[in-house]
Design a protein around this motif. Structure first.
Motif, PDB file in Angstrom:
ATOM      1  N   ASP A  49       0.971  -1.318  -0.002  1.00 28.66           N
ATOM      2  CA  ASP A  49       0.168  -0.012   0.099  1.00 28.66           C
ATOM      3  C   ASP A  49       0.865   1.379  -0.182  1.00 28.66           C
ATOM      4  OD1 ASP A  49      -2.208  -1.525  -0.062  1.00 28.66           O
ATOM      5  OD2 ASP A  49      -2.504  -1.403   2.115  1.00 28.66           O
ATOM      6  N   TYR A  50       1.984   1.315   0.767  1.00 27.55           N
ATOM      7  CA  TYR A  50       2.730   2.408   0.846  1.00 27.55           C
ATOM      8  C   TYR A  50       3.527   2.638  -0.530  1.00 27.55           C
ATOM      9  CZ  TYR A  50       6.425   5.521   2.113  1.00 27.55           C
ATOM     10  OH  TYR A  50       7.483   6.605   2.416  1.00 27.55           O
ATOM     11  N   LEU A  51       3.764   1.472  -0.967  1.00 31.08           N
ATOM     12  CA  LEU A  51       4.519   1.540  -2.337  1.00 31.08           C
ATOM     13  C   LEU A  51       3.645   2.184  -3.504  1.00 31.08           C
ATOM     14  CD1 LEU A  51       6.976   0.966  -4.057  1.00 31.08           C
ATOM     15  CD2 LEU A  51       6.295  -1.364  -4.281  1.00 31.08           C
ATOM     16  N   ARG A  52       2.320   1.720  -3.488  1.00 31.33           N
ATOM     17  CA  ARG A  52       1.203   2.380  -4.505  1.00 31.33           C
ATOM     18  C   ARG A  52       1.313   3.876  -4.228  1.00 31.33           C
ATOM     19  NH1 ARG A  52      -2.161  -1.761  -6.591  1.00 31.33           N
ATOM     20  NH2 ARG A  52      -2.186  -3.837  -5.446  1.00 31.33           N
ATOM     21  N   GLU A  53       1.118   4.428  -3.018  1.00 29.66           N
ATOM     22  CA  GLU A  53       1.418   5.695  -2.572  1.00 29.66           C
ATOM     23  C   GLU A  53       2.470   6.397  -3.325  1.00 29.66           C
ATOM     24  OE1 GLU A  53       0.937   6.455   1.491  1.00 29.66           O
ATOM     25  OE2 GLU A  53      -0.788   5.474   1.708  1.00 29.66           O
ATOM     26  N   LEU A  54       3.837   5.777  -3.121  1.00 30.28           N
ATOM     27  CA  LEU A  54       4.842   6.201  -3.904  1.00 30.28           C
ATOM     28  C   LEU A  54       4.745   6.399  -5.452  1.00 30.28           C
ATOM     29  CD1 LEU A  54       8.117   4.622  -2.043  1.00 30.28           C
ATOM     30  CD2 LEU A  54       7.290   7.037  -1.890  1.00 30.28           C
ATOM     31  N   ILE A  55       4.227   5.436  -6.079  1.00 34.07           N
ATOM     32  CA  ILE A  55       4.143   5.474  -7.381  1.00 34.07           C
ATOM     33  C   ILE A  55       3.085   6.495  -8.097  1.00 34.07           C
ATOM     34  CG2 ILE A  55       3.017   4.021  -9.401  1.00 34.07           C
ATOM     35  CD1 ILE A  55       4.347   1.396  -7.431  1.00 34.07           C
ATOM     36  N   ARG A  56       2.012   6.412  -7.134  1.00 34.77           N
ATOM     37  CA  ARG A  56       1.028   7.497  -7.498  1.00 34.77           C
ATOM     38  C   ARG A  56       1.296   8.827  -7.321  1.00 34.77           C
ATOM     39  NH1 ARG A  56      -4.064   3.751  -5.267  1.00 34.77           N
ATOM     40  NH2 ARG A  56      -3.919   1.993  -6.881  1.00 34.77           N
ATOM     41  N   LYS A  57       2.216   8.935  -6.264  1.00 33.65           N
ATOM     42  CA  LYS A  57       2.785  10.450  -6.031  1.00 33.65           C
ATOM     43  C   LYS A  57       3.658  11.012  -7.060  1.00 33.65           C
ATOM     44  CE  LYS A  57       4.979  13.630  -2.697  1.00 33.65           C
ATOM     45  NZ  LYS A  57       5.822  13.850  -1.365  1.00 33.65           N
TER      46      LYS A  57
END
Length: 332
Positions: A49-57
């Motif tokens: 979930d954190y990695l998805r946030e990094l990608i989306r940011k």
């Protein structure tokens, strides 16, 4: 290939996945916007979930493609699933084997797989597996170095191995400027991967003291002093700081597990203590005795003279390569 692109990117310049979180969205987006391949670094633990946030940011900062680097020596299955679900352009993997299952899953997602290798034997397995590109890391590289050979000897062998197969070969290890870029091209690479040079940029998430030491220092050493308990058998290249020079002969039975806490840091959203001899690199949140921490750097660090915006680094590499190729090596 000259200074043209690889894997569909405008230029043959790759920003290494600097870890654990030094290459964040700001750095990766800046490199991507300048025409290079920027690589986020996945956490060294499962955190999809954190990695998805990094990608989306990162996607809010650039409309260009980019990638994510994953160290296979650490838990990674859920992280890789998140990367493929998000359909990033490139999955870069290191410190492990690339399975056929992973390649098939990546191809179904439209994600290219780039494997970093440190030996001819690893490169042969990568070619046999059918990866989309290979990063050849020489012993000159900063951070954790998987091989024992210098780039100038290893790279041409891998280029010859690949032959006319459509697998771009990317040079890594000690490259910080246009001369290193052109040297990599002369040895047969189609691009170059830089780590230390991108740590020393405005957008990198490295601690200011770490960046300053990269400008001040010109000596590195290949060692195993840091992070022995957490990641045994993973030698690395670091700056020769006064702390390192004091402890460079640390007895093999010693490690960070029973050492005092010398700082604290928030890494990929998780608060962590940093013990003496830990392999934790200081980021912007880190407090404590920064100069006694692991300060990774490649052998080319002595050529870095200032902190620059990442886009300016990319442009300098491209323009410098153009100048060298046209004015010094074209025979005109």
């Amino acid at each position: 290939m000259g200074w043209r692109g690889i894997l569909g990117f405008e230029y043959g310049i790759v920003q290494a996945p600097l870890g654990p979180d030094i290459s964040g969205p700001e750095l990766v987006a800046a490199v991507a916007n300048a025409g290079g391949l920027g690589l986020l670094r996945a956490p060294d633990w499962e955190s999809p979930d954190y990695l998805r946030e990094l990608i989306r940011k990162t996607r809010t900062l650039t409309d260009k493609p980019f990638g994510v680097g994953v160290v296979l020596a650490f838990p990674h299955k859920e992280n890789i699933k998140a990367i493929l679900d998000e359909k990033v352009a490139v999955l870069q993997i290191s410190w492990g084997e690339c399975s056929q299952e992973l390649l098939l899953e990546a191809r179904r997602a439209g994600v290219k797989v780039v494997l970093q290798v440190g030996s001819f034997e690893e490169a042969k397995r990568a070619v046999d597996a059918g990866v989309d590109a290979i990063i050849v890391q020489g012993l000159e590289a900063g951070g954790h170095v998987i091989g024992q050979e210098g780039l100038i000897a290893l790279l041409p062998r891998v280029v010859d191995l690949v032959g006319d197969q459509d697998i771009p070969v990317i040079a890594a290890g000690g490259i910080v400027d246009a001369r290193g870029y052109v040297a990599g091209l002369a040895l047969g690479a189609q691009g170059v991967c830089l780590g230390t040079r991108f740590v020393a940029t405005s957008e990198s998430y490295a601690h200011p003291t770490y960046k300053r030491k990269l400008i001040e220092a010109d000596q590195t050493e290949y060692t195993n002093v840091f992070g022995r308990a957490r990641w045994p058998g993973a030698p690395h290249r670091v700056l020769q700081t006064p702390f390192f020079n004091q402890w460079r002969s640390l007895p093999l039975h010693e490690n960070e597990a029973n050492q005092p806490v010398i700082g604290r840091s928030t890494i990929h959203g998780v608060e962590k203590e940093i013990r003496q001899f830990a392999g934790t690199v200081p980021n912007l949140t880190t407090t404590g005795d920064i100069e006694s921490m692991a300060l990774y750097a490649g052998e080319g660090v002595g050529l870095i003279e200032e902190i620059l915006p990442a886009g300016e680094v990319v442009r300098g590499l491209v323009e410098g390569a153009q100048h060298l190729i046209h004015n010094k090596f074209s025979g005109a």
